[in-house]
Design a protein around this motif. Sequence first.
Motif, PDB file in Angstrom:
ATOM      1  N   ARG A  52       0.607  -1.200  -0.254  1.00 25.97           N
ATOM      2  CA  ARG A  52       0.116  -0.176  -0.103  1.00 25.97           C
ATOM      3  C   ARG A  52       1.157   1.421  -0.278  1.00 25.97           C
ATOM      4  NH1 ARG A  52      -5.127  -0.805   0.307  1.00 25.97           N
ATOM      5  NH2 ARG A  52      -5.719  -3.080   1.590  1.00 25.97           N
ATOM      6  N   HIS A  79      -5.522  -0.579  -5.004  1.00 24.85           N
ATOM      7  CA  HIS A  79      -5.714   0.318  -6.157  1.00 24.85           C
ATOM      8  C   HIS A  79      -5.526  -0.425  -6.947  1.00 24.85           C
ATOM      9  CE1 HIS A  79      -6.363   3.405  -3.281  1.00 24.85           C
ATOM     10  NE2 HIS A  79      -5.335   2.200  -2.684  1.00 24.85           N
ATOM     11  N   GLN A  99       2.068   1.898  -5.253  1.00 19.81           N
ATOM     12  CA  GLN A  99       0.678   2.498  -6.058  1.00 19.81           C
ATOM     13  C   GLN A  99       1.086   2.518  -7.079  1.00 19.81           C
ATOM     14  OE1 GLN A  99      -1.725   3.692  -3.656  1.00 19.81           O
ATOM     15  NE2 GLN A  99      -1.858   2.537  -1.880  1.00 19.81           N
TER      16      GLN A  99
END
Length: 260
Positions: A110, A176, A115
Amino acid sequence: MHDAPSMLVPVLLTLAAGASYLVLAIRQHAGPRGWSLWRIALFLTGCGLLILGLSPRALPYAEGDFRRHMLQHLLLAMGAPIGLVMAAPVTLLLRTLPSRYGRVVTATLRTPVLQAITHPVVALVLDLGGMAGLYFTALYTAMMQHPVLHYAVHFHFIAAGCLYTWVIAGPDPAPHRPSVPVRLAVLGAAVVIHSVLSQLLYAGWHFRVATSVLQRHGAAELMYYGGDITEMLLAFAMVSTWHPRQASPAQASKACAVSV
């Protein structure tokens, strides 16, 4: 132009990774949650393709033949990553590690940097951009003269291939991760770009590798058809694991009431 440097260390590391995965997977398979034998077979196949790509003398072309290098590229950057990533090694690791270490892995996934590089467009640029930089700049000549750079280029091919495969179709957790339509669009763009690069290679446009026309044409054909095969496998892997989000009973009742 000499052949690739000795790949003994990468081969040994690959064997160690395969053995580690096999031990952990067998333990999970014997446990209450189980572990898919298909995933074990996929990871071992990926390791086998990786070792084959790191062992140029086992490939069908002669030493110094540019087609041999292209086949290595396809095995390292496109073939092996599919097996390695679709075997869900991160999920296996998270199941095996104590919870406190598992939280470290999850937190790492994360982080803003990870990301950013796991966006499909970024992963595509890292993957195909490395290929374009190798064949249409002086990088290939430099790589063949400096063994350390050769190792670095091969590592980039493997890492970028695994990253791209994970972002597009990997079963492991990816925070994501964009929707399937977005990833399909990126995959479609990859098919077009890969085709254009192979055609530029075939035509010799700004091609910076000293080789014969026969070898260049053969390498371009390997790139073209090998890319098509692996990208079709990626598309199949992505849609086969796609589970469209279904509305909850309350949402369904509300939708029916509105329609009435």
